[in-house]
Design an enzyme around this catalytic site. Structure first.
Site, mmCIF file in Angstrom:
data_model
loop_
_atom_site.group_PDB
_atom_site.id
_atom_site.type_symbol
_atom_site.label_atom_id
_atom_site.label_comp_id
_atom_site.label_asym_id
_atom_site.label_seq_id
_atom_site.Cartn_x
_atom_site.Cartn_y
_atom_site.Cartn_z
ATOM 1 N N ASP A 1 19.932 -2.804 -9.332
ATOM 2 C CA ASP A 1 19.571 -2.307 -8.003
ATOM 3 C C ASP A 1 19.074 -0.874 -8.192
ATOM 4 O O ASP A 1 19.870 0.027 -8.499
ATOM 5 C CB ASP A 1 20.807 -2.349 -7.091
ATOM 6 C CG ASP A 1 20.479 -1.846 -5.690
ATOM 7 O OD1 ASP A 1 19.363 -1.320 -5.477
ATOM 8 O OD2 ASP A 1 21.340 -1.965 -4.813
ATOM 9 N N GLN B 1 6.467 -11.364 -6.889
ATOM 10 C CA GLN B 1 5.108 -11.891 -7.019
ATOM 11 C C GLN B 1 4.383 -11.277 -8.220
ATOM 12 O O GLN B 1 3.922 -11.989 -9.120
ATOM 13 C CB GLN B 1 4.362 -11.594 -5.724
ATOM 14 C CG GLN B 1 2.956 -12.127 -5.685
ATOM 15 C CD GLN B 1 2.348 -12.058 -4.290
ATOM 16 O OE1 GLN B 1 1.819 -13.046 -3.823
ATOM 17 N NE2 GLN B 1 2.407 -10.914 -3.635
ATOM 18 N N THR C 1 0.554 1.415 -3.969
ATOM 19 C CA THR C 1 -0.199 0.622 -2.990
ATOM 20 C C THR C 1 -1.423 1.339 -2.414
ATOM 21 O O THR C 1 -1.473 2.575 -2.368
ATOM 22 C CB THR C 1 0.764 0.271 -1.824
ATOM 23 O OG1 THR C 1 0.049 -0.385 -0.786
ATOM 24 C CG2 THR C 1 1.405 1.515 -1.230
ATOM 25 N N ASP C 2 -2.379 0.530 -1.918
ATOM 26 C CA ASP C 2 -3.534 1.042 -1.173
ATOM 27 C C ASP C 2 -3.095 1.654 0.172
ATOM 28 O O ASP C 2 -3.838 2.415 0.780
ATOM 29 C CB ASP C 2 -4.551 -0.082 -0.928
ATOM 30 C CG ASP C 2 -3.939 -1.315 -0.271
ATOM 31 O OD1 ASP C 2 -2.719 -1.541 -0.417
ATOM 32 O OD2 ASP C 2 -4.688 -2.074 0.398
ATOM 33 N N TYR D 1 6.086 2.507 5.403
ATOM 34 C CA TYR D 1 5.974 1.897 4.074
ATOM 35 C C TYR D 1 5.090 2.764 3.167
ATOM 36 O O TYR D 1 5.479 3.117 2.051
ATOM 37 C CB TYR D 1 5.390 0.487 4.221
ATOM 38 C CG TYR D 1 4.944 -0.144 2.921
ATOM 39 C CD1 TYR D 1 5.874 -0.643 2.008
ATOM 40 C CD2 TYR D 1 3.579 -0.246 2.594
ATOM 41 C CE1 TYR D 1 5.463 -1.226 0.804
ATOM 42 C CE2 TYR D 1 3.166 -0.823 1.403
ATOM 43 C CZ TYR D 1 4.105 -1.309 0.515
ATOM 44 O OH TYR D 1 3.699 -1.872 -0.672
ATOM 45 N N ALA E 1 10.463 -3.229 -4.892
ATOM 46 C CA ALA E 1 9.939 -2.555 -3.702
ATOM 47 C C ALA E 1 10.454 -3.214 -2.442
ATOM 48 O O ALA E 1 10.833 -4.393 -2.439
ATOM 49 C CB ALA E 1 8.409 -2.596 -3.696
HETATM 50 N N1 LIG Z 1 2.271 -7.579 -1.689
HETATM 51 C C1 LIG Z 1 1.195 -6.832 -1.553
HETATM 52 O O1 LIG Z 1 0.206 -7.214 -0.924
HETATM 53 C C2 LIG Z 1 1.139 -5.485 -2.239
HETATM 54 C C3 LIG Z 1 -0.021 -4.707 -2.084
HETATM 55 C C4 LIG Z 1 -0.099 -3.477 -2.753
HETATM 56 C C5 LIG Z 1 0.947 -3.037 -3.537
HETATM 57 N N2 LIG Z 1 2.079 -3.808 -3.629
HETATM 58 C C6 LIG Z 1 3.170 -3.307 -4.472
HETATM 59 O O2 LIG Z 1 3.299 -4.207 -5.564
HETATM 60 C C7 LIG Z 1 4.653 -4.247 -5.989
HETATM 61 C C8 LIG Z 1 5.116 -5.695 -6.107
HETATM 62 O O3 LIG Z 1 5.005 -6.328 -4.843
HETATM 63 P P1 LIG Z 1 5.183 -7.904 -4.675
HETATM 64 O O4 LIG Z 1 4.134 -8.396 -3.741
HETATM 65 O O5 LIG Z 1 5.322 -8.522 -6.023
HETATM 66 O O6 LIG Z 1 6.571 -7.927 -3.891
HETATM 67 P P2 LIG Z 1 7.856 -8.868 -4.070
HETATM 68 O O7 LIG Z 1 7.480 -10.235 -4.492
HETATM 69 O O8 LIG Z 1 8.647 -8.725 -2.793
HETATM 70 O O9 LIG Z 1 8.627 -8.179 -5.282
HETATM 71 C C9 LIG Z 1 9.480 -7.083 -5.116
HETATM 72 C C10 LIG Z 1 10.674 -7.311 -5.997
HETATM 73 O O10 LIG Z 1 11.558 -6.198 -5.882
HETATM 74 C C11 LIG Z 1 12.880 -6.692 -5.832
HETATM 75 N N3 LIG Z 1 13.726 -5.684 -5.199
HETATM 76 C C12 LIG Z 1 13.785 -5.328 -3.907
HETATM 77 N N4 LIG Z 1 14.683 -4.345 -3.730
HETATM 78 C C13 LIG Z 1 15.191 -4.064 -4.961
HETATM 79 C C14 LIG Z 1 16.150 -3.152 -5.444
HETATM 80 N N5 LIG Z 1 16.805 -2.314 -4.615
HETATM 81 N N6 LIG Z 1 16.438 -3.123 -6.775
HETATM 82 C C15 LIG Z 1 15.814 -3.967 -7.633
HETATM 83 N N7 LIG Z 1 14.906 -4.886 -7.232
HETATM 84 C C16 LIG Z 1 14.589 -4.922 -5.903
HETATM 85 C C17 LIG Z 1 12.772 -7.958 -5.018
HETATM 86 O O11 LIG Z 1 13.900 -8.785 -5.209
HETATM 87 P P3 LIG Z 1 14.537 -9.586 -3.937
HETATM 88 O O12 LIG Z 1 13.398 -10.264 -3.252
HETATM 89 O O13 LIG Z 1 15.504 -10.523 -4.595
HETATM 90 O O14 LIG Z 1 15.168 -8.535 -3.083
HETATM 91 C C18 LIG Z 1 11.489 -8.553 -5.622
HETATM 92 O O15 LIG Z 1 11.782 -9.280 -6.782
HETATM 93 C C19 LIG Z 1 5.432 -3.386 -5.007
HETATM 94 O O16 LIG Z 1 5.587 -2.099 -5.551
HETATM 95 C C20 LIG Z 1 4.525 -3.302 -3.796
HETATM 96 O O17 LIG Z 1 4.752 -2.115 -3.067
HETATM 97 C C21 LIG Z 1 2.193 -5.017 -3.023
#
Ligand SMILES: NC(=O)c1ccc[n+]([C@@H]2O[C@H](COP(=O)([O-])OP(=O)(O)OC[C@H]3O[C@@H](n4cnc5c(N)ncnc54)[C@H](OP(=O)(O)O)[C@@H]3O)[C@@H](O)[C@H]2O)c1
Length: 312
Positions: free
Chosen positions: A57, A32, A122-123, A146, A81
């Site tokens: 990975d 995302q 993250t928050d 988490y 993540a």
């Molecule tokens: N979503 C929220 O509301 C939120 C809020 C605060 C902070 N964050 C932080 O923002 C960041 C991005 O989150 P997002 O919402 O964009 O999540 P996301 O769409 O799930 O993106 C995470 C990415 O990491 C990849 N990934 C997972 N395991 C991996 C690994 N071992 N090696 C390499 N790539 C890997 C996933 O690929 P696959 O799906 O193909 O496994 C996906 O492309 C994260 O650090 C998260 O903690 C998110």
């Protein structure tokens, strides 16, 4: 693995190479936030190498070291993540493997390559006991696996590197939808309302909804403006409960929805969550940078998705 190079005319670019241009590897590039980071850098002088989970990975130090060594990036943006907050309670090993050890591995590689690491956090590192937005100075105290795994990732990076930006963001919504969560809150609400479902949303949990496009743009500016290294909070300004957020989505779109408030403890989720996790950045302000408010960001998202046009 594709490289998006500014001097490559076949990719639509015809800019001469800028001496200030840097090579940036983006890990989690189809996630995302990652996909909006790719967009944020695409039409700039910088060369980007988007890496999906299929390309790299982060839990494997040896192979990810080889991949990044071959790229030789000046900066690595790590969006990889494990984001499934409830599942992390059961699969703590998986959450820690990606969020803590994956961050450590990436930091060790960046140290070896002398690259800058931009890492997303993250928050949920906070416990929610505050009643006003969390700043970069506030003490974390995560309530769930988490949050602990993300905080451990932050600590590893701070121990290993000097050239890092840790970017804490919150409650993301973006065009790609979180791949780890199967979409985003805005889309889930719209889908439920359109199918006439009864929608119950918590009104006692307050946060700062953040559009990934705005977050990605601020992250780009933080890096290219060479802000001092360290921790930054990057979230749209203002705050609301998830119930208010849902109500604003429906109101903005003129959708009649069967929406009612519910209390968090009635949901019996596996993971405890902070009841208050709004973020503010004291540091961006110092550098003359400011995020859009969440209502404006939501409207821009709805326009980009073509649910709204600019006249509304
Ligand atoms: N979503 C929220 O509301 C939120 C809020 C605060 C902070 N964050 C932080 O923002 C960041 C991005 O989150 P997002 O919402 O964009 O999540 P996301 O769409 O799930 O993106 C995470 C990415 O990491 C990849 N990934 C997972 N395991 C991996 C690994 N071992 N090696 C390499 N790539 C890997 C996933 O690929 P696959 O799906 O193909 O496994 C996906 O492309 C994260 O650090 C998260 O903690 C998110």
């Amino acid at each position: 693995m594709d490289t998006i190079h500014p001097a490559d005319k076949s990719s639509g670019f015809s800019l001469p190479l800028d001496p200030n241009a840097i090579k940036i590897a983006i890990i989690g590039a189809n996630g995302q936030l990652g996909s909006d980071l790719v967009r944020a850098f695409k039409n700039t002088e910088h060369e980007i190498v988007p890496l999906t989970h299929a390309d790299i990975d982060v839990t494997d130090l040896r192979s990810s070291g080889e991949i990044l060594r071959n790229i030789q990036p000046e900066a690595v943006l790590n969006c990889a993540a494990y984001v499934r907050v409830d599942d992390a309670e059961e699969f703590a090993d998986k959450a820690f493997a990606v969020n803590a050890l994956g961050a450590r591995n990436t930091a060790l590689i960046c140290s070896d390559l002398n690259s800058i690491l931009v890492h997303i956090s993250t928050d949920y590192v906070f416990d929610g006991r505050k009643t006003e937005p969390y700043t970069e100075e506030d003490t974390p105290n995560p309530l769930n696996v988490y949050g602990n795994s993300k905080l451990a990732g932050e600590y590893f990076i701070r121990n290993i590197l000097e050239k890092y930006y840790i970017i804490r963001s919150s409650s993301l919504f973006g065009i790609a939808g979180a791949s780890g969560k199967g979409g985003n809150f805005v889309e889930t609400m719209i889908k439920k309302a359109r199918s006439g479902e009864e929608i119950k949303v918590v009104d006692d949990m307050v946060m700062s909804p953040t559009y990934t496009r705005d977050a990605a743009d601020m992250i780009r500016r933080t890096l290219v403006k060479e802000l001092p290294y360290g921790m930054y909070h990057v979230a749209n300004t203002g705050q609301c409960s998830w119930y208010e957020f849902a109500g604003t989505i429906f109101e903005t779109l003129g959708i009649k929805a069967d929406l009612s408030p519910i209390k968090t403890n009635a949901l019996k989720s596996k993971a405890k969550r902070p009841m208050y996790s709004s973020l503010v950045s004291m540091k961006l302000k110092k550098h003359g940078l400011e995020m859009e408010n969440w209502e404006g960001a939501l409207k821009n998202y709805l326009i980009e998705k073509e649910y709204l046009n600019e006249r509304l």
